[in-house]
Design an enzyme around this catalytic site. Sequence first.
Site, PDB file in Angstrom:
ATOM      1  N   GLU A 404       3.151 -30.600  44.433  1.00 36.42           N
ATOM      2  CA  GLU A 404       3.618 -31.663  43.509  1.00 36.42           C
ATOM      3  C   GLU A 404       2.608 -32.819  43.467  1.00 36.42           C
ATOM      4  O   GLU A 404       2.975 -33.985  43.389  1.00 36.42           O
ATOM      5  CB  GLU A 404       4.998 -32.205  43.930  1.00 36.42           C
TER       6      GLU A 404
HETATM    7  C1  LIG Z   1       3.510 -22.658  48.801  1.00 37.18           C
HETATM    8  C2  LIG Z   1       2.954 -23.282  47.541  1.00 37.18           C
HETATM    9  C3  LIG Z   1       3.764 -23.334  46.408  1.00 37.18           C
HETATM   10  C4  LIG Z   1       3.276 -23.884  45.223  1.00 37.18           C
HETATM   11  N1  LIG Z   1       4.055 -23.861  44.090  1.00 37.18           N
HETATM   12  C5  LIG Z   1       3.485 -24.176  42.889  1.00 37.18           C
HETATM   13  C6  LIG Z   1       4.205 -23.961  41.671  1.00 37.18           C
HETATM   14  O1  LIG Z   1       5.371 -23.549  41.669  1.00 37.18           O
HETATM   15  N2  LIG Z   1       3.570 -24.198  40.505  1.00 37.18           N
HETATM   16  C7  LIG Z   1       2.282 -24.670  40.462  1.00 37.18           C
HETATM   17  O2  LIG Z   1       1.772 -24.872  39.360  1.00 37.18           O
HETATM   18  N3  LIG Z   1       1.582 -24.901  41.599  1.00 37.18           N
HETATM   19  C8  LIG Z   1       2.143 -24.659  42.804  1.00 37.18           C
HETATM   20  N4  LIG Z   1       1.435 -24.866  43.967  1.00 37.18           N
HETATM   21  C9  LIG Z   1       0.076 -25.367  43.896  1.00 37.18           C
HETATM   22  C10 LIG Z   1      -0.084 -26.779  44.451  1.00 37.18           C
HETATM   23  O3  LIG Z   1       0.485 -27.682  43.563  1.00 37.18           O
HETATM   24  C11 LIG Z   1      -1.588 -27.009  44.678  1.00 37.18           C
HETATM   25  O4  LIG Z   1      -1.958 -26.233  45.799  1.00 37.18           O
HETATM   26  C12 LIG Z   1      -1.937 -28.460  44.896  1.00 37.18           C
HETATM   27  O5  LIG Z   1      -1.748 -29.175  43.698  1.00 37.18           O
HETATM   28  C13 LIG Z   1      -3.374 -28.657  45.367  1.00 37.18           C
HETATM   29  O6  LIG Z   1      -4.278 -27.924  44.581  1.00 37.18           O
HETATM   30  P1  LIG Z   1      -5.371 -26.991  45.273  1.00 37.18           P
HETATM   31  O7  LIG Z   1      -4.658 -26.125  46.243  1.00 37.18           O
HETATM   32  O8  LIG Z   1      -6.173 -26.339  44.210  1.00 37.18           O
HETATM   33  O9  LIG Z   1      -6.281 -27.987  46.098  1.00 37.18           O
HETATM   34  P2  LIG Z   1      -7.573 -28.794  45.529  1.00 37.18           P
HETATM   35  O10 LIG Z   1      -7.234 -29.435  44.233  1.00 37.18           O
HETATM   36  O11 LIG Z   1      -8.760 -27.919  45.577  1.00 37.18           O
HETATM   37  O12 LIG Z   1      -7.688 -29.904  46.636  1.00 37.18           O
HETATM   38  C14 LIG Z   1      -8.283 -29.674  47.917  1.00 37.18           C
HETATM   39  C15 LIG Z   1      -8.348 -30.986  48.672  1.00 37.18           C
HETATM   40  O13 LIG Z   1      -9.157 -31.924  47.944  1.00 37.18           O
HETATM   41  C16 LIG Z   1      -8.400 -33.083  47.658  1.00 37.18           C
HETATM   42  N5  LIG Z   1      -8.746 -33.572  46.325  1.00 37.18           N
HETATM   43  C17 LIG Z   1      -8.826 -32.865  45.173  1.00 37.18           C
HETATM   44  N6  LIG Z   1      -9.142 -33.672  44.160  1.00 37.18           N
HETATM   45  C18 LIG Z   1      -9.250 -34.917  44.664  1.00 37.18           C
HETATM   46  C19 LIG Z   1      -9.547 -36.195  44.117  1.00 37.18           C
HETATM   47  N7  LIG Z   1      -9.763 -36.388  42.822  1.00 37.18           N
HETATM   48  N8  LIG Z   1      -9.582 -37.253  44.950  1.00 37.18           N
HETATM   49  C20 LIG Z   1      -9.330 -37.111  46.270  1.00 37.18           C
HETATM   50  N9  LIG Z   1      -9.059 -35.931  46.847  1.00 37.18           N
HETATM   51  C21 LIG Z   1      -8.999 -34.853  46.054  1.00 37.18           C
HETATM   52  C22 LIG Z   1      -6.935 -32.651  47.722  1.00 37.18           C
HETATM   53  O14 LIG Z   1      -6.086 -33.750  47.978  1.00 37.18           O
HETATM   54  C23 LIG Z   1      -6.973 -31.642  48.839  1.00 37.18           C
HETATM   55  O15 LIG Z   1      -6.903 -32.294  50.068  1.00 37.18           O
HETATM   56  C24 LIG Z   1       1.945 -24.392  45.179  1.00 37.18           C
HETATM   57  C25 LIG Z   1       1.152 -24.355  46.334  1.00 37.18           C
HETATM   58  C26 LIG Z   1       1.643 -23.803  47.494  1.00 37.18           C
HETATM   59  C27 LIG Z   1       0.742 -23.734  48.702  1.00 37.18           C
END
Ligand SMILES: Cc1cc2nc3c(=O)[nH]c(=O)nc-3n(C[C@H](O)[C@H](O)[C@H](O)COP(=O)(O)OP(=O)(O)OC[C@H]3O[C@@H](n4cnc5c(N)ncnc54)[C@H](O)[C@@H]3O)c2cc1C
Length: 591
Positions: A404
Amino acid sequence: MNNVHQKYSQGGDFVISPISELDIFTREDFSEEHKEIYNMVMDFDKDRVLTQKKEIESYNPELSKKLLDEMAELGLLGIDIPEEFGGIDLDKITSAIVAEALVYSPSFAVTWAVQTGIGSLPLIWFGTQSQKERFLPKIASGEIICAYGLSEPSSGSDAMGAKTTATLSEDGKSYILNGEKVFITNGGWASLFTVFAQLDGKLTGFLVESGTEGFSIGAEEKKLGMKGSSTVALNFQNAKIPAENILSTPGKGSEIAFSSLDMGRFKLGCSCLGGSKMVINRVAEYAQERKAFGTSISNFDAIIKKVADMTVHTFTSDSMIYRTIGSIQAEIDSIEKSDENYLKKMIGAMEKFAIETSMVKVYASDTSQWVIDEGLQIFGGYGFLEEYPLAPAFRDNRINQIWEGTNEINRTVIIGFFMKKALTEEMPIYDAIQDIEDFLKSNDLNSKDELLDKECFSLEMTKKGFLYLFNEALSVFQQDLQHEQQITELLADIMTNIYNVESTIIRAKKMYAKSQNIQAINIAKILTSEMVDHLTLSSKNICNYLKGHEMKDDSEKFLNEIISKAQLDTNTIDLKRNIAKHIFKEGKYPF
Ligand SMILES: Cc1cc2nc3c(=O)[nH]c(=O)nc-3n(C[C@H](O)[C@H](O)[C@H](O)COP(=O)(O)OP(=O)(O)OC[C@H]3O[C@@H](n4cnc5c(N)ncnc54)[C@H](O)[C@@H]3O)c2cc1C
């Protein structure tokens, strides 16, 4: 002083409004109906979910679906669904209450949260009459399970960078989707998916039904926690979506995606609050039963401090959560239901509080993870064992700081929105800064001796300190301040602390007026003292950096003058002993 008073603050304006002008909603203001629903959900959770927790958490889709059906019978899948589509359309405070009360199986709670939140809100808010007639009654009855597909392998936080494409077929009858979504909660069980794809380069929402040709669902992911929930990838290879399944109009995707997330992240905070309370309940019992060195560990000052701190921050999460949803509800209540733009205005009402909902998400999830960690420590070696409650909680809760919108992203939301309000002069931030000097001259703590007056004064000074510090940073970096994340994170946290302290002080005063609850007053005192400590340290760090970038010595001197007026001489050690004693006496989280 500018008159920025509104009964309910919104969109961050609590930092420029004096506390005395505010009223807030608290859980002590729950109606009889709210209380009944809270008790009903707690009973359901205890009788039906807790008793089957092991089976749910070991991944049992049939059981989870059956429990969703039972919740549907209680009306709990249709809280946000209008009555004409089979729902019961209760207020948003009720959604918060249900999210808080479903504590025993985090996996089941998230299955419910997606069904009633991000999975269905896009349709409720942006769907056409015929889309709603077709799907909503079945969502309310549990016949359709729904999911929300935004994240992709190369874009999670950067949701707008989604690569999945949609193109209109030559005959105009369908959209052809190509791409992949990942991490989709409920995905393995759902039959309706809200999916976002780039249509002519603009993010657009689509309703995708299971069984659609070219649409396939991946295997269940193996996860650290939430093992009883479904998390899968979705694949689209020339998947043909009927043209009438577009949500709203082309290019509306970001509005749909983000407004649903606002509510989703708020409800996540409520669920974290329920979890934190449960940990304190467990710890209150365990610490008194467990003996070491010939005495109960609840007699050790180190344990006492932990229990008090856990209570302070849980009480604070509670105060900020119900303040926020009360403010949103008041805004919604001011819209006529017969207004043809009712839904649009309701979404607008929620958007006004985007800063506050992000603060709730960050604070409540950081608090619950920390509370669980402290609880685990109190359980000692048993905390590390799976058969005791803290080990699974530690794993299950961890995701709340990630999904979220990660907590890093939400901190950028908090300060990003505030910056926008300052730069566009939507909020009279500069006027408030101009007033600081007069405020310092005309206000004196010595004349105050009423309950929490010192804390209120300290809060007002902290607001001034925050505004001054924010303005210094903004003057130096202008728009580029958003890239100085070590600064913006500190500023977002100061702002959150201000919101929390204000919410907690007002709630504590209300509680004291009603029932002479001194523990709530003690909590407010500790929290305010911590806020000032955090401000002092953060300000020092920010100033040390800004001095290398044009900040003048006089400015730092003035800032230190403000901060020195915020200082308190609270005896937090005795207050914490008092609070912990109360928790042990009650044997649970008692508020
Ligand atoms: C169990 C689970 C259920 C989920 N359910 C859903 C779902 O139902 N629907 C859906 O659409 N998604 C879902 N997600 C996805 C989830 O919302 C994302 O994993 C999350 O938004 C982070 O994206 P990412 O994993 O690509 O991490 P990234 O975006 O690659 O981020 C990696 C790290 O970099 C940091 N970071 C990235 N950009 C910035 C920035 N601009 N400034 C500072 N720090 C930054 C992040 O905070 C994080 O620490 C789910 C994930 C999990 C693990």
